[in-house]
Design an enzyme around this catalytic site. Structure first.
Site, PDB file in Angstrom:
ATOM      1  N   ALA A   1       0.626  -1.202   0.053  1.00 31.98           N
ATOM      2  CA  ALA A   1       0.364   0.189  -0.104  1.00 31.98           C
ATOM      3  C   ALA A   1       0.952   1.147   0.113  1.00 31.98           C
ATOM      4  CB  ALA A   1      -1.018   0.146   0.995  1.00 31.98           C
ATOM      5  N   CYS A   2       1.948   1.288   0.167  1.00 32.63           N
ATOM      6  CA  CYS A   2       2.781   2.024   0.217  1.00 32.63           C
ATOM      7  C   CYS A   2       3.261   3.170  -1.091  1.00 32.63           C
ATOM      8  CB  CYS A   2       4.264   1.348   1.163  1.00 32.63           C
ATOM      9  SG  CYS A   2       5.279   3.235   1.399  1.00 32.63           S
ATOM     10  N   SER A   3       3.222   3.902  -1.046  1.00 33.29           N
ATOM     11  CA  SER A   3       3.639   4.832  -2.725  1.00 33.29           C
ATOM     12  C   SER A   3       5.757   4.372  -2.973  1.00 33.29           C
ATOM     13  CB  SER A   3       3.428   5.810  -3.263  1.00 33.29           C
ATOM     14  OG  SER A   3       3.851   6.916  -1.838  1.00 33.29           O
TER      15      SER A   3
END
Length: 119
Positions: free
Chosen positions: A8-10
Site C-alpha cells: 500500500a506504500c507508494s
C-alpha cells in the site's frame, strides 16, 4: 537482495519498479504479513548501521498509543524498541533493502535504491 515492503506504500511500489527497471534479482517480503522476528530486526539494524528508533515510524497510531516519542533512545532501551517493532511491524520504516554485500538501506528515494543496487 531482499526488499521489505508494504504494497500500500507508494515509496515501496516506486522502489520495486526501479528494481524491476534495473533488472535486479530480489525477493519481496511483505513484512506486515511475514513479520520479522526480533533477531531479524536486530540483524537488519546492524546491516543498516542504525538504531531501532531510527527506523521507527513515530507518526503511526500504534506509536502514539505506545508513547514512543517519550521512550529513551539509549542502549538500555534498545531491546524495548526492537520488541515494539516486532510486535507492531507497521512501525517499521519502509522499504528496507538488504544488499548483496551484507549492508542494507532504507530505500525511500531512487538514490537509496540505486545505492543498494551498486553494492
Amino acid at each position: 537482495m531482499e526488499i521489505w515492503i508494504n504494497p500500500a506504500c507508494s515509496k515501496c511500489r516506486s522502489a520495486v519498479s526501479l528494481l524491476d527497471a534495473e533488472g535486479a534479482d530480489y525477493t519481496v517480503r511483505r513484512y506486515l504479513e511475514d513479520v520479522p522476528s526480533e533477531d531479524e530486526i536486530r540483524e537488519v539494524l546492524t546491516r543498516l548501521g542504525l538504531e531501532p528508533w531510527d527506523i521507527t515510524r513515530t507518526q503511526e497510531a500504534a506509536a502514539k498509543e505506545l508513547g514512543l516519542k517519550d521512550w529513551p533512545r539509549d542502549e538500555a532501551s534498545r531491546d524495548r524498541w526492537v520488541t515494539a517493532l516486532a510486535e507492531h511491524p507497521k512501525l517499521i520504516q519502509r522499504p528496507i533493502i538488504t544488499a548483496d554485500d551484507g549492508t542494507a538501506v532504507v530505500g525511500r528515494t531512487d538514490e537509496a535504491v540505486r545505492d543498494a543496487l551498486s553494492r
